[in-house]
Design a protein around this motif. Sequence first.
Motif, PDB file in Angstrom:
ATOM      1  N   GLY A  75       0.805  -1.208   0.000  1.00  0.00           N
ATOM      2  CA  GLY A  75       0.000   0.000   0.000  1.00  0.00           C
ATOM      3  C   GLY A  75       0.841   1.262   0.000  1.00  0.00           C
ATOM      4  N   ARG A  76       1.892   1.284   0.840  1.00  0.00           N
ATOM      5  CA  ARG A  76       2.758   2.460   0.872  1.00  0.00           C
ATOM      6  C   ARG A  76       3.480   2.637  -0.458  1.00  0.00           C
ATOM      7  N   THR A  77       3.885   1.517  -1.054  1.00  0.00           N
ATOM      8  CA  THR A  77       4.571   1.585  -2.346  1.00  0.00           C
ATOM      9  C   THR A  77       3.646   2.107  -3.437  1.00  0.00           C
ATOM     10  N   ILE A  78       2.414   1.593  -3.461  1.00  0.00           N
ATOM     11  CA  ILE A  78       1.462   2.038  -4.478  1.00  0.00           C
ATOM     12  C   ILE A  78       1.090   3.503  -4.261  1.00  0.00           C
ATOM     13  N   ALA A  79       0.860   3.913  -3.014  1.00  0.00           N
ATOM     14  CA  ALA A  79       0.499   5.308  -2.737  1.00  0.00           C
ATOM     15  C   ALA A  79       1.612   6.240  -3.186  1.00  0.00           C
ATOM     16  N   HIS A  80       2.849   5.913  -2.820  1.00  0.00           N
ATOM     17  CA  HIS A  80       3.988   6.735  -3.227  1.00  0.00           C
ATOM     18  C   HIS A  80       4.104   6.781  -4.748  1.00  0.00           C
ATOM     19  N   GLY A  81       4.031   5.614  -5.387  1.00  0.00           N
ATOM     20  CA  GLY A  81       4.195   5.558  -6.834  1.00  0.00           C
ATOM     21  C   GLY A  81       3.113   6.309  -7.587  1.00  0.00           C
ATOM     22  N   SER A  82       1.868   6.194  -7.120  1.00  0.00           N
ATOM     23  CA  SER A  82       0.774   6.857  -7.831  1.00  0.00           C
ATOM     24  C   SER A  82       0.858   8.372  -7.697  1.00  0.00           C
ATOM     25  N   ILE A  83       1.228   8.866  -6.515  1.00  0.00           N
ATOM     26  CA  ILE A  83       1.361  10.315  -6.339  1.00  0.00           C
ATOM     27  C   ILE A  83       2.539  10.841  -7.153  1.00  0.00           C
ATOM     28  N   LEU A  84       3.646  10.134  -7.107  1.00  0.00           N
ATOM     29  CA  LEU A  84       4.805  10.553  -7.892  1.00  0.00           C
ATOM     30  C   LEU A  84       4.477  10.572  -9.379  1.00  0.00           C
ATOM     31  N   LYS A  85       3.753   9.568  -9.859  1.00  0.00           N
ATOM     32  CA  LYS A  85       3.382   9.509 -11.275  1.00  0.00           C
ATOM     33  C   LYS A  85       2.527  10.708 -11.660  1.00  0.00           C
ATOM     34  N   VAL A  86       1.540  11.066 -10.824  1.00  0.00           N
ATOM     35  CA  VAL A  86       0.680  12.208 -11.138  1.00  0.00           C
ATOM     36  C   VAL A  86       1.497  13.498 -11.173  1.00  0.00           C
ATOM     37  N   LEU A  87       2.396  13.679 -10.204  1.00  0.00           N
ATOM     38  CA  LEU A  87       3.207  14.902 -10.191  1.00  0.00           C
ATOM     39  C   LEU A  87       4.095  14.979 -11.431  1.00  0.00           C
ATOM     40  N   ALA A  88       4.722  13.868 -11.804  1.00  0.00           N
ATOM     41  CA  ALA A  88       5.559  13.869 -13.005  1.00  0.00           C
ATOM     42  C   ALA A  88       4.709  14.094 -14.247  1.00  0.00           C
ATOM     43  N   ASP A  89       3.525  13.511 -14.296  1.00  0.00           N
ATOM     44  CA  ASP A  89       2.637  13.720 -15.436  1.00  0.00           C
ATOM     45  C   ASP A  89       2.161  15.163 -15.518  1.00  0.00           C
ATOM     46  N   ARG A  90       1.944  15.812 -14.369  1.00  0.00           N
ATOM     47  CA  ARG A  90       1.564  17.230 -14.403  1.00  0.00           C
ATOM     48  C   ARG A  90       2.688  18.058 -15.038  1.00  0.00           C
ATOM     49  N   LEU A  91       3.925  17.746 -14.705  1.00  0.00           N
ATOM     50  CA  LEU A  91       5.051  18.448 -15.319  1.00  0.00           C
ATOM     51  C   LEU A  91       5.074  18.224 -16.835  1.00  0.00           C
ATOM     52  N   ARG A  92       4.878  16.985 -17.253  1.00  0.00           N
ATOM     53  CA  ARG A  92       4.901  16.683 -18.686  1.00  0.00           C
ATOM     54  C   ARG A  92       3.720  17.336 -19.406  1.00  0.00           C
ATOM     55  N   ALA A  93       2.551  17.343 -18.754  1.00  0.00           N
ATOM     56  CA  ALA A  93       1.381  17.965 -19.368  1.00  0.00           C
ATOM     57  C   ALA A  93       1.614  19.459 -19.586  1.00  0.00           C
ATOM     58  N   GLU A  94       2.175  20.132 -18.593  1.00  0.00           N
ATOM     59  CA  GLU A  94       2.433  21.563 -18.748  1.00  0.00           C
ATOM     60  C   GLU A  94       3.427  21.813 -19.874  1.00  0.00           C
ATOM     61  N   ALA A  95       4.419  20.940 -20.010  1.00  0.00           N
ATOM     62  CA  ALA A  95       5.372  21.084 -21.108  1.00  0.00           C
ATOM     63  C   ALA A  95       4.676  20.928 -22.457  1.00  0.00           C
ATOM     64  N   LEU A  96       3.756  19.972 -22.561  1.00  0.00           N
ATOM     65  CA  LEU A  96       3.019  19.772 -23.817  1.00  0.00           C
ATOM     66  C   LEU A  96       2.076  20.939 -24.093  1.00  0.00           C
ATOM     67  N   PHE A  97       1.392  21.434 -23.076  1.00  0.00           N
ATOM     68  CA  PHE A  97       0.505  22.580 -23.284  1.00  0.00           C
ATOM     69  C   PHE A  97       1.299  23.799 -23.744  1.00  0.00           C
ATOM     70  N   ALA A  98       2.507  23.991 -23.187  1.00  0.00           N
ATOM     71  CA  ALA A  98       3.342  25.132 -23.587  1.00  0.00           C
ATOM     72  C   ALA A  98       3.839  24.971 -25.028  1.00  0.00           C
ATOM     73  N   ALA A  99       4.198  23.733 -25.398  1.00  0.00           N
ATOM     74  CA  ALA A  99       4.710  23.491 -26.750  1.00  0.00           C
ATOM     75  C   ALA A  99       3.604  23.501 -27.797  1.00  0.00           C
ATOM     76  N   HIS A 100       2.366  23.194 -27.367  1.00  0.00           N
ATOM     77  CA  HIS A 100       1.233  23.110 -28.301  1.00  0.00           C
ATOM     78  C   HIS A 100       0.050  23.913 -27.736  1.00  0.00           C
ATOM     79  N   PRO A 101       0.122  25.243 -27.777  1.00  0.00           N
ATOM     80  CA  PRO A 101      -0.965  26.050 -27.200  1.00  0.00           C
ATOM     81  C   PRO A 101      -2.309  25.816 -27.875  1.00  0.00           C
ATOM     82  N   GLU A 102      -2.277  25.255 -29.087  1.00  0.00           N
ATOM     83  CA  GLU A 102      -3.527  24.987 -29.789  1.00  0.00           C
ATOM     84  C   GLU A 102      -4.345  23.898 -29.103  1.00  0.00           C
TER      85      GLU A 102
END
Length: 417
Positions: A75-102
């Motif tokens: 449970g601790r491993t899954i909780a840590h991994g899922s939160i880390l994944k969302v935070l990293a995905d938020r960073l990647r999403a912002e990079a994509l939104f900046a590169a593709h404002p359309e």
Amino acid sequence: MNPPPRPAALRLAERLLPKLWSAGVLPPPDLDEGRLFAQARRVAKLDDFGPDDGWRDNLSVLLGALRDAPMNAIGRTIAHGSILKVLADRLRAEALFAAHPEVRARPLAPPLVICGQMRSGTTRLQRLLACDDRFAHLRLYETLSPVPPLRAGRDPRIRWAGFGVRFLNWANPGNATAHPTGPMEPDEETGLLEHSFWGAQIEAQRRIPAFARHCETADALPAYRRFADLLRLSGYFRRDDPKLLWLLKSPQYLQDLPALSEIFPSARFIFMTREADALVASGCSLIWNQMVVQSDAVDAVWIGREWLHKTALRQARAEAFRATLPDARAFALDFADMEQDWRGSIRRLYDWLDLPLGTDLMGRMDAYMARERRHIGHRYELADFGLTREAVTSALAASSPAYRPSSTAADAAAAVS
């Protein structure tokens, strides 16, 4: 009958993980907020998480609740991994939104939204309608990881989604019986809400009532704004026609319908219903099968109380919202009707949608239904979770003046679906 014992595979994994941490093979899970942010920046090699529209507060509430949750090593491993994944995905999403404002300017056609409690038949209906290429839908790998890779090449999300499904089914085979799925299967969009640290995808896996109460009372609108942007991102990178109607499905929507409707003001809604005793018993069984992977102290009676509360809350909110809709935007479909005559139910639905239902499409639906019975053998009883017919009737009647008790007793004591 009692909930089945914890699978032996779970006990093996729980003994193995601490040894891997001690040996330095795997990093121990760390739920400190600051260190999670720093780790996400290192993983993604990016720095911009985007504006704070309330998601950081959601995360803080979640982390506080997790500190009190009875989680095992998995449970601790899954909780840590899922939160880390969302935070990293938020960073990647912002990079994509900046590169593709359309992307954020991309129109979204009014969606068709399947609304129903857990275990009311929403997955079956979603997968039947996903046979129709006039609808766009997300597959499991896309909702688990809604941000496309930053660089061209083979999409690693499919492989990771397959690994996740195989691990959960190995750890607890009851998951495969209760909710059979795979990386390419149409699935609900809860991963898009998880990007804002919101909703039942998170709370259904572990005992975190403080987080659940937060999501019942806080403003849902920011989470659904992000949700819409992630749909745009997915459609853009898949090169979907923007005119395609999105097919959406999640029990969480019942709780958040005003916010969802504000983001999609012309959406149409299919409201799924089911006999309440079987609905609650099956829902509790699904929650138990998810929680037992992450905790060796799962309290079935607590699950019964918590998810009866959740069922009553969602029913009350859904009925209040549905009362505001014209008939052209709301269609009712019952689990029992789908069980007895799914073809007739689908024909009535397509008449309401004013869409032709050709023989080729019906053939694809027939093919899906031929394999849809994979979940047969999923057994559950109200008594397993400390509940009775009277308790269910009382809770739902208290939440909704329009509630009528079931007239059948068969599904109350035990059910197979």
